[in-house]
Write a protein that holds these residues in place. Sequence first.
Motif, PDB file in Angstrom:
ATOM      1  N   CYS A 143      -7.943  33.717  -7.150  1.00 43.97           N
ATOM      2  CA  CYS A 143      -6.889  34.047  -6.192  1.00 43.97           C
ATOM      3  C   CYS A 143      -6.198  35.352  -6.612  1.00 43.97           C
ATOM      4  O   CYS A 143      -5.747  35.472  -7.749  1.00 43.97           O
ATOM      5  CB  CYS A 143      -5.870  32.912  -6.113  1.00 43.97           C
ATOM      6  SG  CYS A 143      -4.493  33.325  -5.027  1.00 43.97           S
ATOM      7  N   HIS A 170      -3.401  36.446  -5.822  1.00 43.90           N
ATOM      8  CA  HIS A 170      -1.955  36.312  -6.023  1.00 43.90           C
ATOM      9  C   HIS A 170      -1.626  35.560  -7.300  1.00 43.90           C
ATOM     10  O   HIS A 170      -0.971  36.087  -8.180  1.00 43.90           O
ATOM     11  CB  HIS A 170      -1.322  35.608  -4.823  1.00 43.90           C
ATOM     12  CG  HIS A 170      -1.286  36.475  -3.607  1.00 43.90           C
ATOM     13  ND1 HIS A 170      -0.298  37.382  -3.358  1.00 43.90           N
ATOM     14  CD2 HIS A 170      -2.170  36.592  -2.585  1.00 43.90           C
ATOM     15  CE1 HIS A 170      -0.542  38.020  -2.224  1.00 43.90           C
ATOM     16  NE2 HIS A 170      -1.682  37.554  -1.732  1.00 43.90           N
ATOM     17  N   CYS A 171      -2.098  34.303  -7.423  1.00 45.36           N
ATOM     18  CA  CYS A 171      -1.675  33.487  -8.566  1.00 45.36           C
ATOM     19  C   CYS A 171      -2.704  33.460  -9.695  1.00 45.36           C
ATOM     20  O   CYS A 171      -2.445  32.867 -10.737  1.00 45.36           O
ATOM     21  CB  CYS A 171      -1.363  32.072  -8.111  1.00 45.36           C
ATOM     22  SG  CYS A 171      -2.802  31.221  -7.459  1.00 45.36           S
ATOM     23  N   CYS A 176      -5.998  31.495  -2.596  1.00 42.56           N
ATOM     24  CA  CYS A 176      -6.012  30.034  -2.617  1.00 42.56           C
ATOM     25  C   CYS A 176      -5.155  29.508  -1.447  1.00 42.56           C
ATOM     26  O   CYS A 176      -4.324  30.250  -0.909  1.00 42.56           O
ATOM     27  CB  CYS A 176      -5.504  29.526  -3.959  1.00 42.56           C
ATOM     28  SG  CYS A 176      -3.729  29.647  -4.165  1.00 42.56           S
ATOM     29  N   CYS A 186      -1.284  30.009  -1.818  1.00 41.70           N
ATOM     30  CA  CYS A 186      -0.813  31.379  -1.656  1.00 41.70           C
ATOM     31  C   CYS A 186      -0.968  31.828  -0.209  1.00 41.70           C
ATOM     32  O   CYS A 186      -0.155  32.606   0.297  1.00 41.70           O
ATOM     33  CB  CYS A 186      -1.545  32.330  -2.597  1.00 41.70           C
ATOM     34  SG  CYS A 186      -1.081  32.054  -4.316  1.00 41.70           S
TER      35      CYS A 186
HETATM   36 ZN    ZN Z   1      -3.079  31.546  -5.264  1.00 44.63          ZN
END
Ligand code: ZN
Length: 233
Positions: A186, A188-189, A219, A222
């Motif tokens: 992912c 973002h995370c 994901c 997110c």
């Molecule tokens: Zn994520």
Amino acid sequence: MLTSIKNYHRFREIWRESINFLVDVADCTSGLVTYIDGTDLEVFAASDRKMNPFPEGVKVAMQGHYCEETYKTRKLLHVPNALMSDRWEDCPEIKCGLISYIGLPVRMPDGAIFGTICLLDKKENFHQSTQQNGLKQIRSLIEAHLQVETLTRMDSAQHQENPELLQLYRTIARNSDKDMINIPVCSHCKKFRTESGNWVQLSPSIYQMVGPRSSHGICPDCLETFYPDLVRS
Ligand SMILES: [Zn+2]
């Protein structure tokens, strides 16, 4: 992180072959992969030209060796001719006639120093850039092997009871020396997607090792947080 040098024995032959190749290309006396064992320097893999005075398994105390400087500064050291330098004229290798040295530190995935890779010569040697690049390439191969070993060990130690994570670590270990790794992460995370489609957070060091070369995605959590409109439509 370095638990026992025995963990690395399976790589010794291929490291030795690579060093042999480099010694031939650079036309020098000897090539070594050393590892740092406390305050000692041990020859782990050595070129098998007969001229090499340092066979595998030899251990020396750190007493002003070239490799010691490479280890301490964590930088490339190139001494084309030690006899021309006040700094190196008393170096122990000169007793064996090895007046030229080029070496690089070899790092574990967590940044600790495994040891060094180096070429030694009985004659002055300026090692042109192609030879220096060859040394760097073989160091990359060795560091990729160290990553594989580290990841494999971490998975068996910590994830025996979680088959899904074990599978993910194995896939990472198998692919850790590739340019691109086909595991969704992912953006973002930084969670990794397992084969069963769950998203899991691994340690930041794993992400640093393989994350940037993985296929990026997003994901579901997110997606909902950052693109709520997409989720609702
Ligand atoms: Zn994520």
